[in-house]
Scaffold this motif. Structure first.
Motif, PDB file in Angstrom:
ATOM      1  N   GLN A  25      -6.991   7.881  -5.861  1.00 17.70           N
ATOM      2  CA  GLN A  25      -7.350   6.469  -6.073  1.00 17.70           C
ATOM      3  C   GLN A  25      -8.323   6.007  -4.990  1.00 17.70           C
ATOM      4  OE1 GLN A  25      -6.220   4.558  -8.661  1.00 17.70           O
ATOM      5  NE2 GLN A  25      -5.025   6.298  -9.444  1.00 17.70           N
ATOM      6  N   THR A  50      -6.563   7.113  -1.494  1.00 18.24           N
ATOM      7  CA  THR A  50      -5.130   7.394  -1.511  1.00 18.24           C
ATOM      8  C   THR A  50      -4.812   8.442  -2.572  1.00 18.24           C
ATOM      9  OG1 THR A  50      -4.677   5.619  -3.112  1.00 18.24           O
ATOM     10  CG2 THR A  50      -4.561   5.064  -0.769  1.00 18.24           C
ATOM     11  N   ASP A  57      -8.711   3.039  -3.072  1.00 18.54           N
ATOM     12  CA  ASP A  57      -7.811   1.896  -2.857  1.00 18.54           C
ATOM     13  C   ASP A  57      -8.572   0.623  -2.504  1.00 18.54           C
ATOM     14  OD1 ASP A  57      -4.887   0.987  -2.381  1.00 18.54           O
ATOM     15  OD2 ASP A  57      -5.962   0.342  -0.583  1.00 18.54           O
ATOM     16  N   PHE A  80       0.831  -1.204   0.000  1.00 20.92           N
ATOM     17  CA  PHE A  80       0.000   0.000   0.000  1.00 20.92           C
ATOM     18  C   PHE A  80       0.869   1.260   0.000  1.00 20.92           C
ATOM     19  CE2 PHE A  80      -2.081   3.233   2.699  1.00 20.92           C
ATOM     20  CZ  PHE A  80      -3.157   3.536   1.894  1.00 20.92           C
TER      21      PHE A  80
END
Length: 246
Positions: free
Chosen positions: A131, A153, A133, A116
């Protein structure tokens, strides 16, 4: 004419008993006495030998019995030790398995976190910017209640903050018709149709949602929009069944 015949005389033979001679009687008595004494002596001697044999073997039998009892006690104690050892081994094995499972879970979480953060700091060219995620669900007491966690994110350019709103809709079927329900209508933790966000690396949106009766969800649609100089949009659709199973 007178019968001149005399009646027939009857003859009876009577055996004559002879008186035994005294020396024969004495001899028979002496012979019987000697026979009895000899038989008694033989019987006594044989019986005496058997009793003597048993008396002599008794200590040996006692020692053998004591040895067998001692061996039995040793075997029983060994059995108890083995059983205890087996129980301890099983407990240790179960503890080791639980520890290994916990470590594997921790490793998997750390690897996921590493991936991540790696994706945030060093993304590919195709995955830069805002994004969606991941989204996770956790069943709460089986009452059609779920804890949810949405992660947004900013990938690549993390020197400045990104801000905007994210909308979440649950798509399903109710009474034979398709229906789209915004997260605001299912969760007390969300007040608006769009949840505000502002972050540099990532931000979590968490809460609890409750599904209405007779509503069968099959998708969750997430749309995030960034504002200002970093204006962009990220969309992602999750299957409810996969979310619920995970």
């Amino acid at each position: 004419m007178a019968d001149t015949r005399h009646p027939q005389e009857e003859f009876v033979i009577v055996p004559r008993r002879r008186k035994p001679h005294p020396w024969r009687v004495v001899g028979v008595l002496i012979l019987c006495l000697l026979s009895g004494l000899v038989g008694y002596g033989v019987g006594w001697s044989q019986g005496g030998y058997r009793i003597e044999d048993v008396a002599q073997s008794r200590p040996s039998l006692a020692r053998e019995l004591s040895s067998v009892k001692e061996e039995y006690d040793q075997v029983r104690q060994q059995k108890v030790r083995l059983e205890r050892s087996q129980a301890i081994d099983e407990q240790a094995l179960n503890a080791a398995r639980n520890t290994i499972a916990g470590l594997e879970s921790t490793i998997a979480n750390l690897e996921a976190d590493l991936t991540f953060y790696r994706n945030i700091m060093a993304p590919s060219e195709a995955s830069k910017g805002l994004q969606v995620d991941r989204l996770t669900l956790r069943d709460v007491r089986g009452e059609r209640r779920y804890d949810f966690k949405l992660v947004l994110t900013q990938v690549g350019d993390n020197k400045s903050y990104i801000s905007g709103v994210v909308a979440v809709n649950i798509i399903g079927e109710q009474k034979g018709e398709q229906e789209v329900i915004p997260l605001r209508d299912l969760s007390e933790d969300v007040e608006d149709l769009g949840v505000r966000f502002r972050f540099r690396y990532f931000q979590d949106v968490e809460g609890t949602l409750t599904l209405p009766d007779n509503f069968e969800p099959y998708e969750v649609q997430v749309v995030a929009k960034a504002e200002g100089s970093k204006a962009s949009q990220a969309e992602r659709t999750f299957e409810w069944r996969q979310l619920a199973e995970n």
